[in-house]
Design an enzyme around this catalytic site. Structure first.
Site, PDB file in Angstrom:
ATOM      1  N   SER A 182       0.795  -1.220   0.000  1.00 11.87           N
ATOM      2  CA  SER A 182       0.000   0.000   0.000  1.00 11.87           C
ATOM      3  C   SER A 182       0.828   1.272   0.000  1.00 11.87           C
ATOM      4  O   SER A 182       0.364   2.303  -0.473  1.00 11.87           O
ATOM      5  CB  SER A 182      -0.938  -0.002   1.207  1.00 11.87           C
ATOM      6  OG  SER A 182      -0.204  -0.114   2.411  1.00 11.87           O
ATOM      7  N   HIS A 210      -5.283  -3.153  -2.738  1.00  7.99           N
ATOM      8  CA  HIS A 210      -4.927  -2.239  -3.837  1.00  7.99           C
ATOM      9  C   HIS A 210      -4.788  -2.961  -5.168  1.00  7.99           C
ATOM     10  O   HIS A 210      -4.274  -2.391  -6.125  1.00  7.99           O
ATOM     11  CB  HIS A 210      -3.635  -1.493  -3.498  1.00  7.99           C
ATOM     12  CG  HIS A 210      -3.750  -0.654  -2.273  1.00  7.99           C
ATOM     13  ND1 HIS A 210      -4.290   0.612  -2.287  1.00  7.99           N
ATOM     14  CD2 HIS A 210      -3.450  -0.916  -0.982  1.00  7.99           C
ATOM     15  CE1 HIS A 210      -4.284   1.103  -1.056  1.00  7.99           C
ATOM     16  NE2 HIS A 210      -3.790   0.192  -0.237  1.00  7.99           N
ATOM     17  N   LYS A 240     -11.738   0.671  -1.761  1.00 11.84           N
ATOM     18  CA  LYS A 240     -10.774   1.355  -2.633  1.00 11.84           C
ATOM     19  C   LYS A 240     -11.313   1.398  -4.059  1.00 11.84           C
ATOM     20  O   LYS A 240     -12.237   2.149  -4.315  1.00 11.84           O
ATOM     21  CB  LYS A 240      -9.409   0.728  -2.436  1.00 11.84           C
ATOM     22  CG  LYS A 240      -8.929   1.155  -1.040  1.00 11.84           C
ATOM     23  CD  LYS A 240      -7.764   0.475  -0.459  1.00 11.84           C
ATOM     24  CE  LYS A 240      -7.541   1.076   0.936  1.00 11.84           C
ATOM     25  NZ  LYS A 240      -6.720   0.263   1.794  1.00 11.84           N
TER      26      LYS A 240
HETATM   27  C1  LIG Z   1      -6.802   0.042   3.219  1.00  9.26           C
HETATM   28  C2  LIG Z   1      -6.209  -1.283   3.475  1.00  9.26           C
HETATM   29  C3  LIG Z   1      -6.854  -2.190   4.301  1.00  9.26           C
HETATM   30  C4  LIG Z   1      -8.052  -1.829   5.123  1.00  9.26           C
HETATM   31  O1  LIG Z   1      -9.212  -1.832   4.370  1.00  9.26           O
HETATM   32  P1  LIG Z   1     -10.457  -0.967   4.896  1.00  9.26           P
HETATM   33  O2  LIG Z   1     -11.582  -1.525   4.136  1.00  9.26           O
HETATM   34  O3  LIG Z   1     -10.139   0.446   4.560  1.00  9.26           O
HETATM   35  O4  LIG Z   1     -10.549  -1.202   6.363  1.00  9.26           O
HETATM   36  C5  LIG Z   1      -6.320  -3.450   4.407  1.00  9.26           C
HETATM   37  N1  LIG Z   1      -5.191  -3.782   3.779  1.00  9.26           N
HETATM   38  C6  LIG Z   1      -4.531  -2.923   2.986  1.00  9.26           C
HETATM   39  C7  LIG Z   1      -3.285  -3.373   2.292  1.00  9.26           C
HETATM   40  C8  LIG Z   1      -5.009  -1.636   2.824  1.00  9.26           C
HETATM   41  O5  LIG Z   1      -4.342  -0.774   2.070  1.00  9.26           O
END
Ligand SMILES: *Cc1c(COP(=O)(O)O)cnc(C)c1O
Length: 397
Positions: A182, A210, A240
């Protein structure tokens, strides 16, 4: 309580001294690209809304329709009364996309990881985790009594050394990695990790927050190398590229059944609201019907890396490491003066000494805007000779 407030104030002062304090800024996201902050309107390169779907008319309509049918809140845990029909539909859609027999939707990605990991690994088991794995994979590992070992980032040989030495002493083993990292934007070597895990009877889990919607024709990083899924435990988020909110695990039927009866963040937390499930289904319709759209964020990121002579982007995320937290803050301020929102990322989100600008590219970014951004970055961040420069933006340029 005096001691309580003193504790909080001292902590804050300590963070201020190190330029590591964070504050919330009201940000009205207007259209999936621009953000209003106070009187200013900024072009965002910090949203994970890779396909700009959070503002797509089809998602808004689906969310409204779901509310009209099933109400706003889910009412209870899914095991009680919170399991509205849209969740079943969403799970079968995600399973189809991911090529797995089953899927379990959670309240968020964070909740998914915090629930999945301790459900699979307990005492007498081994967890191997990439040192740069997301904070919520670490949180999952911390909630498990299993022994946790860290391997160097994307270093399959190091993971192999650890397994050769340790695997025999444990009943089960689980290997945790991001599919797309990320804060660095690089991909995990899933093919090599899958082979390693097969050789040592280790369960491979990739967090594809991602990757979904933007890698492997939208199917995620497990499909980056081809149509065969490389990973038996495919976790991700609906928050996302999907443009909504929620988390999921795609896996075999017995694994998913186990989650639905044992994962504490599913059992003891209220079900995902209907509007989010409805919107996520609408997003999957778009992703499955428009593979060209899913390719665009990476193409935009590659335009940026080629303009600046950086290593070619592997995902829509491009880091520019500046080193010191003050330097990252200053570089971000300079870009904001030019109308760009690029939030600085500081420890402990990233390792000490690697504070950075993190650029996230979306399908809707215009090439002209990326060219302007690259110009502004070239002016304000000292890129030569390496990406590790600690030089803050020179005030004079
Ligand atoms: C954003 C993210 C999460 C968390 O997901 P949410 O739905 O925002 O709680 C988990 N793992 C990674 C790699 C992330 O970037």
């Amino acid at each position: 309580m005096r001691s309580l407030d003193d504790f909080a104030s001292n902590k804050l002062a300590e963070l201020d001294r190190a330029s590591l304090r964070r504050t919330l800024v009201e940000s009205a996201r207007e259209d999936g690209l621009y953000i209003a902050r106070g009187r200013r309107r900024l072009l965002s390169f910090s949203c994970n809304d890779y396909l700009n779907l959070s503002h797509h008319p089809a998602l808004k309509a689906a969310a409204c329709q779901a509310i009209a049918l099933y109400g706003v809140g889910a009412g209870a845990s899914r095991l009680v009364t919170g399991n509205h029909p849209l969740l079943t539909e969403l799970e079968s859609r995600l399973a189809r996309l991911k090529g797995t027999p089953a899927c379990c939707v959670f309240g968020s990605g964070y909740l998914a990881n915090a629930g999945i990991v301790p459900t699979l690994a307990g005492s007498g088991d081994l967890i191997l985790i990439d040192e740069l794995a997301h904070a919520c994979l670490w949180a999952g590992a911390q909630l498990s009594p299993a022994k946790t070992l860290t391997f160097r980032h994307n270093d399959t040989a190091h993971a192999e050394d650890l397994l050769a030495r340790e695997r025999g002493q444990f009943r089960h083993a689980l290997l945790l990695t991001d599919g797309v990292f990320s804060m660095d934007g690089d991909l995990a070597p899933l093919r090599d990790l899958a082979a390693l895990c097969a050789a040592f009877d280790v369960w491979l889990m990739a967090d594809d927050a991602h990757g979904l919607g933007v890698i492997g024709n939208g199917r995620g990083s497990a499909f980056a190398a081809g149509p065969e899924a490389l990973v038996p435990l495919q976790m991700g988020t609906l928050s996302k590229a999907i443009g909504a909110y929620g988390g999921y695990l795609c896996a075999s039927a017995p694994v998913i059944d186990l989650m639905k009866t044992r994962a504490r963040t599913l059992v003891y937390s209220t079900g995902l609201p209907p509007a989010m499930a409805g919107a996520a289904i609408a997003a999957l319709d778009i992703i499955e019907s428009d593979p060209e759209l899913t390719k665009r964020p990476l193409a935009k990121a590659r335009l940026f890396t080629s303009l600046l002579g950086l290593q070619e982007a592997q995902s829509p995320i491009v880091p520019l490491i500046v080193g010191a937290p003050e330097a990252a803050l200053e570089a971000s301020r300079r870009l904001e003066e030019k109308g760009f929102l690029v939030t600085p990322i500081r420890p402990p989100t990233v390792p000490e000494g690697t504070a950075r600008l993190r650029f996230a590219f979306t399908a809707g970014h215009a090439d002209e805007d990326i060219i302007r951004l690259a110009d502004a970055v070239r002016r304000c961040a000292d890129l030569a000779p390496t990406r590790q420069s600690e030089t803050p933006c020179p005030r004079s340029s």
